[in-house]
Design a protein around this motif. Structure first.
Motif, PDB file in Angstrom:
ATOM      1  N   GLU A  59      12.044 -21.607  95.076  1.00 49.85           N
ATOM      2  CA  GLU A  59      12.243 -20.092  95.315  1.00 49.85           C
ATOM      3  C   GLU A  59      11.129 -19.506  96.360  1.00 49.85           C
ATOM      4  O   GLU A  59      11.310 -18.596  97.060  1.00 49.85           O
ATOM      5  CB  GLU A  59      11.807 -19.457  94.005  1.00 49.85           C
ATOM      6  N   HIS A  60       9.883 -20.246  96.518  1.00 47.69           N
ATOM      7  CA  HIS A  60       8.871 -19.887  97.453  1.00 47.69           C
ATOM      8  C   HIS A  60       9.680 -20.187  98.966  1.00 47.69           C
ATOM      9  O   HIS A  60       9.683 -19.159  99.666  1.00 47.69           O
ATOM     10  CB  HIS A  60       7.749 -20.952  97.559  1.00 47.69           C
ATOM     11  N   LEU A  61      10.374 -21.273  99.139  1.00 47.28           N
ATOM     12  CA  LEU A  61      11.065 -21.466 100.359  1.00 47.28           C
ATOM     13  C   LEU A  61      12.102 -20.420 100.521  1.00 47.28           C
ATOM     14  O   LEU A  61      12.399 -19.889 101.731  1.00 47.28           O
ATOM     15  CB  LEU A  61      11.733 -22.893 100.473  1.00 47.28           C
ATOM     16  N   LEU A  62      12.932 -20.247  99.559  1.00 48.16           N
ATOM     17  CA  LEU A  62      14.010 -19.210  99.931  1.00 48.16           C
ATOM     18  C   LEU A  62      13.471 -17.582 100.097  1.00 48.16           C
ATOM     19  O   LEU A  62      14.013 -16.937 100.742  1.00 48.16           O
ATOM     20  CB  LEU A  62      14.966 -19.220  98.655  1.00 48.16           C
ATOM     21  N   SER A  63      12.487 -17.448  99.406  1.00 50.66           N
ATOM     22  CA  SER A  63      11.911 -15.985  99.693  1.00 50.66           C
ATOM     23  C   SER A  63      11.421 -15.819 101.216  1.00 50.66           C
ATOM     24  O   SER A  63      11.735 -14.904 101.795  1.00 50.66           O
ATOM     25  CB  SER A  63      10.570 -16.098  98.845  1.00 50.66           C
ATOM     26  N   SER A  64      10.921 -17.045 101.869  1.00 49.33           N
ATOM     27  CA  SER A  64      10.456 -16.814 103.124  1.00 49.33           C
ATOM     28  C   SER A  64      11.664 -16.719 104.039  1.00 49.33           C
ATOM     29  O   SER A  64      11.907 -15.859 104.787  1.00 49.33           O
ATOM     30  CB  SER A  64       9.720 -18.156 103.685  1.00 49.33           C
ATOM     31  N   ALA A  65      12.812 -17.682 103.477  1.00 43.80           N
ATOM     32  CA  ALA A  65      14.002 -17.605 104.414  1.00 43.80           C
ATOM     33  C   ALA A  65      14.729 -16.532 104.283  1.00 43.80           C
ATOM     34  O   ALA A  65      15.095 -15.890 105.250  1.00 43.80           O
ATOM     35  CB  ALA A  65      14.897 -18.775 103.958  1.00 43.80           C
ATOM     36  N   ALA A  66      14.464 -15.679 103.285  1.00 42.04           N
ATOM     37  CA  ALA A  66      15.179 -14.269 102.938  1.00 42.04           C
ATOM     38  C   ALA A  66      14.707 -13.256 104.156  1.00 42.04           C
ATOM     39  O   ALA A  66      15.255 -12.442 104.169  1.00 42.04           O
ATOM     40  CB  ALA A  66      14.946 -13.867 101.503  1.00 42.04           C
ATOM     41  N   GLU A  67      13.665 -13.349 104.488  1.00 39.54           N
ATOM     42  CA  GLU A  67      13.086 -12.600 105.342  1.00 39.54           C
ATOM     43  C   GLU A  67      13.796 -12.520 106.843  1.00 39.54           C
ATOM     44  O   GLU A  67      13.655 -11.472 107.506  1.00 39.54           O
ATOM     45  CB  GLU A  67      11.587 -12.638 105.752  1.00 39.54           C
ATOM     46  N   LEU A  68      14.562 -13.508 106.900  1.00 34.77           N
ATOM     47  CA  LEU A  68      15.574 -13.685 108.325  1.00 34.77           C
ATOM     48  C   LEU A  68      16.843 -13.091 108.028  1.00 34.77           C
ATOM     49  O   LEU A  68      17.681 -13.105 108.833  1.00 34.77           O
ATOM     50  CB  LEU A  68      15.654 -15.154 108.681  1.00 34.77           C
ATOM     51  N   ALA A  69      17.014 -12.666 106.719  1.00 37.55           N
ATOM     52  CA  ALA A  69      18.489 -12.291 106.222  1.00 37.55           C
ATOM     53  C   ALA A  69      19.565 -13.206 106.584  1.00 37.55           C
ATOM     54  O   ALA A  69      20.350 -12.812 107.308  1.00 37.55           O
ATOM     55  CB  ALA A  69      18.708 -10.802 106.965  1.00 37.55           C
ATOM     56  N   PRO A  70      19.678 -14.329 105.947  1.00 38.71           N
ATOM     57  CA  PRO A  70      20.469 -15.311 106.313  1.00 38.71           C
ATOM     58  C   PRO A  70      21.764 -14.990 105.736  1.00 38.71           C
ATOM     59  O   PRO A  70      22.013 -14.298 104.767  1.00 38.71           O
ATOM     60  CB  PRO A  70      19.987 -16.544 105.429  1.00 38.71           C
ATOM     61  N   ALA A  71      22.934 -15.100 106.714  1.00 35.72           N
ATOM     62  CA  ALA A  71      24.163 -14.750 106.042  1.00 35.72           C
ATOM     63  C   ALA A  71      24.523 -15.560 104.857  1.00 35.72           C
ATOM     64  O   ALA A  71      25.587 -15.073 104.178  1.00 35.72           O
ATOM     65  CB  ALA A  71      25.053 -15.411 107.184  1.00 35.72           C
TER      66      ALA A  71
ATOM     67  N   LEU B 141      19.159 -23.498 110.138  1.00 37.82           N
ATOM     68  CA  LEU B 141      17.755 -23.794 110.017  1.00 37.82           C
ATOM     69  C   LEU B 141      18.227 -24.916 108.783  1.00 37.82           C
ATOM     70  O   LEU B 141      18.782 -24.588 107.578  1.00 37.82           O
ATOM     71  CB  LEU B 141      17.166 -22.871 109.128  1.00 37.82           C
ATOM     72  N   VAL B 142      17.745 -26.094 109.108  1.00 34.84           N
ATOM     73  CA  VAL B 142      17.533 -27.194 108.027  1.00 34.84           C
ATOM     74  C   VAL B 142      16.126 -27.324 107.288  1.00 34.84           C
ATOM     75  O   VAL B 142      15.238 -27.511 108.327  1.00 34.84           O
ATOM     76  CB  VAL B 142      17.978 -28.462 108.618  1.00 34.84           C
ATOM     77  N   LEU B 143      15.980 -26.838 106.211  1.00 29.00           N
ATOM     78  CA  LEU B 143      14.827 -26.752 105.646  1.00 29.00           C
ATOM     79  C   LEU B 143      14.724 -27.912 104.338  1.00 29.00           C
ATOM     80  O   LEU B 143      15.642 -28.402 104.009  1.00 29.00           O
ATOM     81  CB  LEU B 143      14.458 -25.430 105.114  1.00 29.00           C
ATOM     82  N   TYR B 144      13.736 -28.194 103.692  1.00 22.79           N
ATOM     83  CA  TYR B 144      13.619 -29.201 102.676  1.00 22.79           C
ATOM     84  C   TYR B 144      12.967 -28.291 101.388  1.00 22.79           C
ATOM     85  O   TYR B 144      12.033 -27.616 101.400  1.00 22.79           O
ATOM     86  CB  TYR B 144      12.587 -30.206 103.041  1.00 22.79           C
ATOM     87  N   GLY B 145      13.839 -28.505 100.222  1.00 27.98           N
ATOM     88  CA  GLY B 145      13.351 -27.621  99.250  1.00 27.98           C
ATOM     89  C   GLY B 145      12.042 -28.037  98.674  1.00 27.98           C
ATOM     90  O   GLY B 145      11.289 -27.489  97.818  1.00 27.98           O
ATOM     91  N   ASP B 146      11.366 -29.170  99.011  1.00 20.01           N
ATOM     92  CA  ASP B 146       9.969 -29.796  98.501  1.00 20.01           C
ATOM     93  C   ASP B 146       8.920 -29.718  99.584  1.00 20.01           C
ATOM     94  O   ASP B 146       7.963 -30.231  99.379  1.00 20.01           O
ATOM     95  CB  ASP B 146      10.085 -31.250  97.971  1.00 20.01           C
ATOM     96  N   VAL B 147       9.316 -28.839 100.592  1.00 25.46           N
ATOM     97  CA  VAL B 147       8.552 -28.443 101.408  1.00 25.46           C
ATOM     98  C   VAL B 147       8.456 -26.934 101.533  1.00 25.46           C
ATOM     99  O   VAL B 147       8.893 -26.227 102.310  1.00 25.46           O
ATOM    100  CB  VAL B 147       8.908 -28.972 103.079  1.00 25.46           C
ATOM    101  N   PRO B 148       7.632 -26.182 100.474  1.00 28.13           N
ATOM    102  CA  PRO B 148       7.975 -24.812 100.126  1.00 28.13           C
ATOM    103  C   PRO B 148       7.285 -23.868 100.930  1.00 28.13           C
ATOM    104  O   PRO B 148       7.680 -22.622 100.838  1.00 28.13           O
ATOM    105  CB  PRO B 148       7.536 -24.842  98.594  1.00 28.13           C
TER     106      PRO B 148
END
Length: 434
Positions: free
Chosen positions: A19-31, A82-89
């Motif tokens: 959720e930390h990672l997804l919260s940061s990604a959400a700032e980019l408004a992903p489709a 963007l390819v991100l890693y869930g354990d790199v939050p």
């Protein structure tokens, strides 16, 4: 992690690392968002709901193979990936934006890799680059001794256009030491085609630190807390012993707040300006108004609403209750499912008896009411404005405004009874010992 809980759902500051990672990604408004998992699909679906598509990688043949599992979910998507890693939050939105921006630079790289330069490069894959132009990507196991001296490392995170990404992934082979399909190989394939690839370097290696054990989870918690403590002080709060204060991911702290040692904030806490929180207090799901005072050893549970200038003192627990402006609950009390009016005073040992074993009931205490020590208020019950409940009372019926309620059993006195009891017991004890 040796856990029944999916690794990326283990919390940092009370929030799953994913959720930390997804919260940061959400700032980019992903489709759209796709989470690729090797196992634990049910847990992830329960945690994420409809916010992300879950794709399962089974069997698991490496990172390139994992990203390929997202292809069906992105079949009709023609945009940046963007390819991100869930354990790199802790990758920031700023870093994500810089990767996307580099992808759209004039030289139009096929792939943008996020690199970092740690003090000790260990066994990380290396990025061989000329400026920010990538010359070669190589896994540590496959690197030459010269390549291993390179300090620029591959975080594993990258950006590419959807069409380019999956076309390159289809060409990745597994002729390497592990027999796996490595995601960084798409860079080497693009370079072999004569295309361009670029690296963006984060200035904070901690941003791309992965979490693969309980020890690393604890270290991530420590790093997060250190940053949050520094932010709280920069924003105008005083932490007497910062290393002993623990914040949650969503804690909101006002200015000129004084926080003494060993205070813990669970999720959902908002603290207004000029509040004092004394040592060893624990807050969760609570709101604290301006100039209120808490503790020491106060516990605010979810639904606690402590209004301005109220005082919650030693070993007091508040749950789902409003404590009105200037009200005092200073000692050894439990107040749950209640409304306490402004200026009311609850004496030591006051309890709201809110549960009968089946249902919860509400207690309402009027403004300026005085509840004597060691009183039990048996809900549902109302205590009127300016009313007084005498110490030691068990109140089960409403008390009107300005009334005195005294509910005690009649005191009995039996002269000489205690002396006769002691004599009889001493004689009995002597007979047994004889």
């Amino acid at each position: 992690m040796k856990s029944d809980t999916h690794k990326v759902l283990h919390p940092i500051a009370g929030r799953p690392m994913l959720e930390h990672l997804l919260s940061s990604a959400a700032e980019l408004a992903p489709a759209r968002q796709v989470v690729v998992a090797g196992h634990g699909r049910d847990q992830l679906e329960k945690a994420l709901g409809a916010r992300a598509t879950i794709a399962v990688q089974d069997p698991q043949h490496g990172t390139a193979h994992a990203v390929q599992m997202a292809q069906d979910a992105l079949a009709d998507f023609d945009g940046d990936v963007l390819v991100l890693y869930g354990d790199v939050p802790f990758v920031t939105a700023e870093t994500m934006r810089s990767m996307i921006a580099r992808l759209h630079a004039d030289d139009a790289p096929k792939v943008v890799v996020l690199g970092f330069a740690p003090d000790d490069a260990l066994a990380y894959g290396r990025v061989i680059a000329d400026g920010d132009a990538i010359v070669k990507m190589v896994e540590f196991k496959d690197a030459t001794e010269v390549e291993r001296t390179t300090k620029l490392c591959n975080s594993g995170l990258l950006a590419a256009r959807s069409g380019d990404l999956f076309a390159l992934l289809a060409r990745v082979g597994n002729d390497n030491a592990q027999g796996e399909y490595y995601l960084p190989d798409i860079v080497n394939i693009a370079l072999a085609d004569g295309d361009h690839a670029a690296v963006v370097v984060t200035t904070d290696p901690d941003e791309v630190a992965g979490i693969n054990s309980r020890a690393e989870l604890a270290d991530a918690e420590r790093r997060w807390q250190d940053r949050r403590r520094a932010q709280a002080m920069a924003d105008g709060a005083t932490l007497i012993a910062p290393e002993t204060v623990w914040f949650s991911w969503d804690t909101q702290i006002g200015r000129d707040v004084l926080i003494e040692p060993n205070v813990v904030f669970g999720p959902g806490v908002t603290v207004a300006d000029y509040v004092t929180i004394h040592a060893f207090s624990h807050l969760e799901g609570a709101t604290v108004g301006s100039k209120a005072q808490l503790g020491p050893y106060a516990r605010l549970r979810p639904g606690a609403d402590v209004r301005a200038k109220a005082k919650i003192g030693n070993f007091v627990e508040i749950k789902k209750a409003v404590i009105g402006e200037g009200a005092k609950v200073n000692h050894l009390s439990y107040v749950g499912d209640a409304e306490v009016g402004a200026g009311a005073n609850l004496g030591a040992g006051t309890i709201t008896c809110n549960y009968d074993g089946y249902f919860k009931y509400k207690t309402v205490i009027g403004e300026r009411a005085f509840i004597g020590s060691n009183s039990a208020l048996i809900a549902p019950v109302r205590i009127g404005k300016d009313a007084i409940v005498a110490a030691g009372s068990a109140v089960s019926r409403d008390v009107g405004d300005g009334e005195l309620r005294l509910v005690r059993a009649e005191q009995m006195v039996k002269p000489g009874w205690a002396d006769r009891f002691h004599d009889a017991m001493k004689k009995k004890k002597a007979e047994k010992q004889g």
